[in-house]
Design a protein around this motif. Sequence first.
Motif, PDB file in Angstrom:
ATOM      1  N   VAL B 328       0.848  -1.195   0.000  1.00  0.00           N
ATOM      2  CA  VAL B 328       0.000   0.000   0.000  1.00  0.00           C
ATOM      3  C   VAL B 328       0.885   1.247   0.000  1.00  0.00           C
ATOM      4  N   MET B 329       1.923   1.207   0.844  1.00  0.00           N
ATOM      5  CA  MET B 329       2.863   2.338   0.885  1.00  0.00           C
ATOM      6  C   MET B 329       3.495   2.558  -0.490  1.00  0.00           C
ATOM      7  N   VAL B 330       3.892   1.448  -1.122  1.00  0.00           N
ATOM      8  CA  VAL B 330       4.552   1.537  -2.428  1.00  0.00           C
ATOM      9  C   VAL B 330       3.655   2.265  -3.427  1.00  0.00           C
ATOM     10  N   PHE B 331       2.402   1.871  -3.466  1.00  0.00           N
ATOM     11  CA  PHE B 331       1.527   2.475  -4.482  1.00  0.00           C
ATOM     12  C   PHE B 331       1.168   3.910  -4.135  1.00  0.00           C
ATOM     13  N   PHE B 332       1.054   4.180  -2.871  1.00  0.00           N
ATOM     14  CA  PHE B 332       0.782   5.560  -2.487  1.00  0.00           C
ATOM     15  C   PHE B 332       1.967   6.450  -2.881  1.00  0.00           C
ATOM     16  N   VAL B 333       3.163   5.990  -2.562  1.00  0.00           N
ATOM     17  CA  VAL B 333       4.355   6.779  -2.879  1.00  0.00           C
ATOM     18  C   VAL B 333       4.532   6.879  -4.404  1.00  0.00           C
ATOM     19  N   THR B 334       4.235   5.804  -5.117  1.00  0.00           N
ATOM     20  CA  THR B 334       4.335   5.837  -6.580  1.00  0.00           C
ATOM     21  C   THR B 334       3.419   6.905  -7.156  1.00  0.00           C
ATOM     22  N   TRP B 335       2.207   6.917  -6.691  1.00  0.00           N
ATOM     23  CA  TRP B 335       1.250   7.933  -7.154  1.00  0.00           C
ATOM     24  C   TRP B 335       1.766   9.343  -6.865  1.00  0.00           C
ATOM     25  N   GLN B 354      -8.436  10.521 -11.648  1.00  0.00           N
ATOM     26  CA  GLN B 354      -8.207   9.479 -12.653  1.00  0.00           C
ATOM     27  C   GLN B 354      -6.868   8.799 -12.411  1.00  0.00           C
ATOM     28  N   ASP B 355      -5.869   9.630 -12.114  1.00  0.00           N
ATOM     29  CA  ASP B 355      -4.537   9.136 -11.818  1.00  0.00           C
ATOM     30  C   ASP B 355      -4.559   8.275 -10.555  1.00  0.00           C
ATOM     31  N   GLY B 356      -5.136   8.849  -9.500  1.00  0.00           N
ATOM     32  CA  GLY B 356      -5.200   8.148  -8.223  1.00  0.00           C
ATOM     33  C   GLY B 356      -5.954   6.842  -8.330  1.00  0.00           C
ATOM     34  N   PHE B 357      -7.052   6.866  -9.056  1.00  0.00           N
ATOM     35  CA  PHE B 357      -7.881   5.669  -9.198  1.00  0.00           C
ATOM     36  C   PHE B 357      -7.122   4.560  -9.895  1.00  0.00           C
ATOM     37  N   PHE B 358      -6.339   4.941 -10.892  1.00  0.00           N
ATOM     38  CA  PHE B 358      -5.546   3.953 -11.616  1.00  0.00           C
ATOM     39  C   PHE B 358      -4.578   3.249 -10.667  1.00  0.00           C
ATOM     40  N   TYR B 359      -3.914   4.021  -9.819  1.00  0.00           N
ATOM     41  CA  TYR B 359      -2.957   3.406  -8.905  1.00  0.00           C
ATOM     42  C   TYR B 359      -3.651   2.558  -7.846  1.00  0.00           C
ATOM     43  N   SER B 409      -5.669   2.197 -20.336  1.00  0.00           N
ATOM     44  CA  SER B 409      -6.430   3.047 -21.261  1.00  0.00           C
ATOM     45  C   SER B 409      -7.300   4.018 -20.474  1.00  0.00           C
ATOM     46  N   PHE B 410      -7.787   3.580 -19.333  1.00  0.00           N
ATOM     47  CA  PHE B 410      -8.555   4.478 -18.461  1.00  0.00           C
ATOM     48  C   PHE B 410      -7.644   5.594 -17.934  1.00  0.00           C
ATOM     49  N   TRP B 411      -6.475   5.196 -17.504  1.00  0.00           N
ATOM     50  CA  TRP B 411      -5.509   6.133 -16.906  1.00  0.00           C
ATOM     51  C   TRP B 411      -5.115   7.224 -17.897  1.00  0.00           C
ATOM     52  N   THR B 412      -4.935   6.846 -19.154  1.00  0.00           N
ATOM     53  CA  THR B 412      -4.426   7.796 -20.142  1.00  0.00           C
ATOM     54  C   THR B 412      -5.518   8.456 -20.977  1.00  0.00           C
ATOM     55  N   ALA B 413      -6.774   8.123 -20.703  1.00  0.00           N
ATOM     56  CA  ALA B 413      -7.868   8.705 -21.493  1.00  0.00           C
ATOM     57  C   ALA B 413      -7.982  10.207 -21.232  1.00  0.00           C
ATOM     58  N   ASP B 414      -8.258  10.959 -22.263  1.00  0.00           N
ATOM     59  CA  ASP B 414      -8.429  12.403 -22.098  1.00  0.00           C
ATOM     60  C   ASP B 414      -9.686  12.715 -21.304  1.00  0.00           C
ATOM     61  N   SER B 415     -10.640  11.805 -21.374  1.00  0.00           N
ATOM     62  CA  SER B 415     -11.895  12.076 -20.696  1.00  0.00           C
ATOM     63  C   SER B 415     -12.483  10.766 -20.182  1.00  0.00           C
ATOM     64  N   GLN B 526      -3.297  16.861 -19.881  1.00  0.00           N
ATOM     65  CA  GLN B 526      -2.896  15.804 -18.979  1.00  0.00           C
ATOM     66  C   GLN B 526      -2.906  14.473 -19.721  1.00  0.00           C
ATOM     67  N   SER B 527      -2.722  14.555 -21.032  1.00  0.00           N
ATOM     68  CA  SER B 527      -2.795  13.319 -21.800  1.00  0.00           C
ATOM     69  C   SER B 527      -1.537  12.481 -21.672  1.00  0.00           C
ATOM     70  N   LYS B 528      -0.609  12.941 -20.919  1.00  0.00           N
ATOM     71  CA  LYS B 528       0.508  12.143 -20.464  1.00  0.00           C
ATOM     72  C   LYS B 528       1.199  11.391 -21.588  1.00  0.00           C
ATOM     73  N   LEU B 529       1.360  10.086 -21.407  1.00  0.00           N
ATOM     74  CA  LEU B 529       2.170   9.343 -22.341  1.00  0.00           C
ATOM     75  C   LEU B 529       1.537   9.178 -23.699  1.00  0.00           C
ATOM     76  N   THR B 530       0.253   9.379 -23.821  1.00  0.00           N
ATOM     77  CA  THR B 530      -0.388   9.194 -25.125  1.00  0.00           C
ATOM     78  C   THR B 530      -0.095  10.364 -26.043  1.00  0.00           C
ATOM     79  N   SER B 531       0.414  11.424 -25.490  1.00  0.00           N
ATOM     80  CA  SER B 531       0.673  12.592 -26.320  1.00  0.00           C
ATOM     81  C   SER B 531       2.142  12.942 -26.251  1.00  0.00           C
TER      82      SER B 531
END
Lengths: 87, 843
Positions: B328-335, B354-359, B409-415, B526-531
């Motif tokens: 849990v710590m790992v994923f929290f710190v990763t986020w 969206q970011d938090g939910f993905f992690y 795909s959810f994480w990187t979706a624009d919307s 915030q399209s991150k890696l997809t853009s």
Amino acid sequence: MSNEEIIRTVKEYILKTFLPGEDPKALTESTQLITGGVLDSLATLELVSFLEQQYGIELQAHEVDAANLGTLTAIATLVQSKAGAGK
Amino acid sequence: MPITEDRTDARRLSWAEAARYLSTVLQLGLVVLVIRQFEIEGSAFYRLSVLTLAGFALHALLPVAYRLTFFLLLSITGILLVMGPINGLWILGLGGFLLILSHLPVRFSFRVGIVLATTLLLGFFRSSLLPSGIPAPIWPILASMFMFRLAIYLYDLTHGVEAGSPARVLSYFFMIPNVAFPLFPVVDYKTFARNYYDEDAWRIYQRGLQWILRGVLHLIAYRFVYHYMTMDLAEVRTGPQVMQYIFSSFMLYLRVSGMYHLAVGILHLFGFRLPETNHFWLFCQSFTDLWRRMNIYFKDFMMKLVYYPSFFRLRKKGMRKAIGLALVMVFFVTWALHAVQWFWLRGELLLSWQDGFFYVILGAFVIYQSLKEAKPGRKRAVDTGHVRWSPRRAINALLTMGLLMTAWSFWTADSVDQWVTMFQGMSEWPRRGTLIVAGSLVLYLGLAGLPWRSPELVEKKQGPLLRPALLTTGMLGGLLIAGHPRIYQQLDTGGTDFVLALKENKLNRRDQAVLLRGYYEKVDNQSKLTSQVWELGDGATEDVRITSTAAYRERNDFLGGELVPLTHILFKDTDFFTNRWGMHDRDYEQGKPDSTYRIALVGPSDVMGPGVLAPETFEALVESRLNDQHAGHRFRGYEILNFGVAAYTLPQQTAMVHERVLGFQPDLVIMTLHPVSDPPALIRYLVSAVQRGVNIPDPELQSIIKQAGIDSTMSDAVAKRQIWPHFEAIMRWSVRHVARVTRDRGTPLALMVVDAITESSPAEQQLIRYADSLGLAIIDLRDAHKNHDARTLVLAENDRHPNKLGHRLLADALYRRLIALGDTLGLGLDPAIQPSQSTQEGK
């Protein structure tokens, strides 16, 4: 205890626990256990637990890495240094 | 054998070593040529690769004792070369300062506190909350050098690891490839030190070359995915398209994998035998296996600094509880670190649910599987690779990767709205698409069932270096041949375009639309890696937007905006004037002078001509040339009126023709087809118009919008999705409507196609065919830049508008087309004049 004894014991443990059915000759003193994928993080912690119980030592978090646990030889060296330091 | 002898004496190479040296230099030379030919990671990385080649050639001949210092000097040179002297000195200075703080002779915890406080202060500078004078371009590179590595370094120092020589410490932070990569693998300090020339040097170098080649191949494969597979969420309509979207979103990770292979491959060339960064990540067997395969260095970083320390603190609670809580710590710190990393890259924190939910989802999967694996008495089965193909392995990989890709795909979706709506497509399975999906799945299962073993275990069985050297040389040579114009221009247009898409470093049409939007409005990117747009840095933001200057004003009608008459500003370091009619052009009378042929040119910013003076725009150059060479033959003079306005899509051009152009009595109207009229941009514009509630000017267009079923109450995501299938109808309406209106006045209409130094799209091709079927003249300028390096024709790497040379080439092409169409368009040109010379500055 000698390095050879430690290596033999740890090798037996790893073969029995993590490499069932593997040819014992495939696991040598210099086989890369962590970077080679033999030990993942869980297995590494199990190994730590085994070493602590087997040799009455206590490892620290920062000692759990490829330098100290990466090969059978490295493990033996670590155990000797810990045992010698009375930990 | 590892090099241990003759540490300070100059080495004499044996014949065998000389052969290996030459082989390595040759391979590296081919790498540099491939990097240049395929525009791998831009011009900065090419310059760095040349430096690497020269540096390696010297470095490999030096006594071992001097190599680390040489590597450091080379790295510093690389920083100054790529970033420029001022920015480079800032990086070295700030980095050096952080290192000094790390070694202050005070209690360690106090030292860490000082470093953290300094980092916080730098954060204020980065976000511009405090003024500093520190140049913006240095932050992504400085952060990629220090954000993670300083943490590792301090952790190692606190646990008794010797810092080592200044050369080693500084090399660790300023290592040469880093300056070209804002995203860089988190190299561990102990590994960096321990693995230095710990094996035969030539084997280390050869592996480095193989990894560089692998990196190049990953980046080329990335371009295939980026150009041919990525889709806008709004255009996903069927089950196969849903699969394609999910798959392609994830496969954009090839970019990271490619860059990391390049980076670590280069480090190998200087003796750093570092582990693999990514390993067959497409075939993860489980979510716990994911960490062993993807971004391995980051995993090791988290294990070292978060997981093991947390576990050891918590293990008194029991093994499974400690593992769960540590994860849990790992994923929290990763986020959190992801958000902070984004802050350094872009200057703003990435805190989205969206970011938090993905992690949370990813963490949940990993924790669940880890705890399952940690059950006492569970028989561990490490994949020893004895079984050649295993159905269990294949299914595990399919399920794991299916879940991971969907979450990704959810994480990187624009919307999120659009992502959810996308799954409506799962009810439609057209035959062709279904067969492709089925075939792909079979292929995947075939590959995923194979034992993709750890690289360490595989490498031990390797023999002489000749075979890998020949293979690497052969593949590099093959790439050079395939990428040579004389070879790929033998293919048909489709084939040539395909090779060019893989060969050239350019944005896909979707990102161009984002970039173009970024010219005119603040894009919440915030399209991150997809853009790839975020990598263009701050150039694609406010300071280059005409819409945020006094020369532009918004309108709350269908036109949306216009240039303000009689303004004079400095824009893109160039004088930008508008005449009394709001044109970036010289002045004209509204009434057409006698015996004058008047052309009205409507279009977006490529027509408007930002970054060049009005007389330097291509239409001005052509106007001048027409007057120089043809005035007096049939017409006394020629005029080309520049009605270009930034971001004008085809529908806006239609509205401009109605409102203003016809009042100037043109003899010819030219509309412009340009990527800004591509679906993403055009649809965004129309949805915005509907949401603003502006009057839609034409019953036919109103009918199309009604058919699409969109209204002002609808969310962006839903409206875009619903109108997407109608964009072709909208483009046709734009052209058909103007054709009808101009034809009624006896004025011909032409459609000019400008490619903005990029590739064509199917939508563009279809509209050209449609315009042709209406009898419109087609002025195709897409070959205007043929035989020119596209990078020399634009204003900047992050600004694709044509520069002066770009405009001159467009002018030449436009002039040639007008000559060819002269009779059709009634231009009255002197047939004795041939279009041989290039245009000079006009008006």
